[in-house]
Design a protein around this motif. Sequence first.
Motif, mmCIF file in Angstrom:
data_model
loop_
_atom_site.group_PDB
_atom_site.id
_atom_site.type_symbol
_atom_site.label_atom_id
_atom_site.label_comp_id
_atom_site.label_asym_id
_atom_site.label_seq_id
_atom_site.Cartn_x
_atom_site.Cartn_y
_atom_site.Cartn_z
ATOM 1 N N GLY A 8 46.689 52.995 42.080
ATOM 2 C CA GLY A 8 47.122 51.624 42.371
ATOM 3 C C GLY A 8 48.867 51.617 42.411
ATOM 4 O O GLY A 8 49.194 50.143 42.766
ATOM 5 N N ASP A 39 48.944 41.099 48.807
ATOM 6 C CA ASP A 39 48.493 42.765 48.823
ATOM 7 C C ASP A 39 47.693 42.895 47.934
ATOM 8 O O ASP A 39 45.971 43.609 48.619
ATOM 9 C CB ASP A 39 48.712 43.513 49.785
ATOM 10 N N CYS A 40 47.718 42.826 46.728
ATOM 11 C CA CYS A 40 47.186 44.110 45.827
ATOM 12 C C CYS A 40 46.332 43.372 44.641
ATOM 13 O O CYS A 40 44.960 43.722 44.450
ATOM 14 C CB CYS A 40 48.103 45.061 44.994
ATOM 15 N N TRP A 41 46.555 42.110 44.345
ATOM 16 C CA TRP A 41 45.781 41.421 43.490
ATOM 17 C C TRP A 41 44.202 40.825 43.544
ATOM 18 O O TRP A 41 44.072 41.125 42.659
ATOM 19 C CB TRP A 41 46.981 40.126 43.134
ATOM 20 N N PRO A 42 44.007 40.776 44.759
ATOM 21 C CA PRO A 42 42.852 39.597 44.779
ATOM 22 C C PRO A 42 41.701 40.952 44.835
ATOM 23 O O PRO A 42 40.475 40.621 44.567
ATOM 24 C CB PRO A 42 42.740 39.465 46.610
ATOM 25 N N ASN A 43 41.954 42.325 44.743
ATOM 26 C CA ASN A 43 41.308 43.142 45.020
ATOM 27 C C ASN A 43 41.531 44.068 43.414
ATOM 28 O O ASN A 43 41.018 45.004 43.410
ATOM 29 C CB ASN A 43 41.549 44.741 45.804
ATOM 30 N N GLY A 45 41.412 43.967 39.321
ATOM 31 C CA GLY A 45 39.729 44.476 38.298
ATOM 32 C C GLY A 45 40.082 45.273 37.307
ATOM 33 O O GLY A 45 41.461 45.351 36.777
ATOM 34 N N ARG A 48 40.973 48.267 37.409
ATOM 35 C CA ARG A 48 42.035 48.483 38.877
ATOM 36 C C ARG A 48 43.251 47.269 38.599
ATOM 37 O O ARG A 48 43.148 46.228 39.675
ATOM 38 C CB ARG A 48 40.927 48.116 39.425
#
Length: 71
Positions: A8, A39-43, A45, A48
Amino acid sequence: MSHRRSKGAMAASSYRVTADDGADDTAGLQKAIDHIKSDCWPNAGFNRLPLIELPAAGSTSPSRSTSTPAS
């Protein structure tokens, strides 16, 4: 020991952040932060998390603070 890039992770150099070049790195750092936010934060975890890799040696030169809106 070799370091592998996190899946990531994004290199700050992708946003024209270069150590010791004398240029202002503020806009590039802010673009990297904005990219993570949109773009990255919504996915993201627990295992991750988005990461911006800054140059390992030298100094970057932001002229002002960068930020991300809390939400």
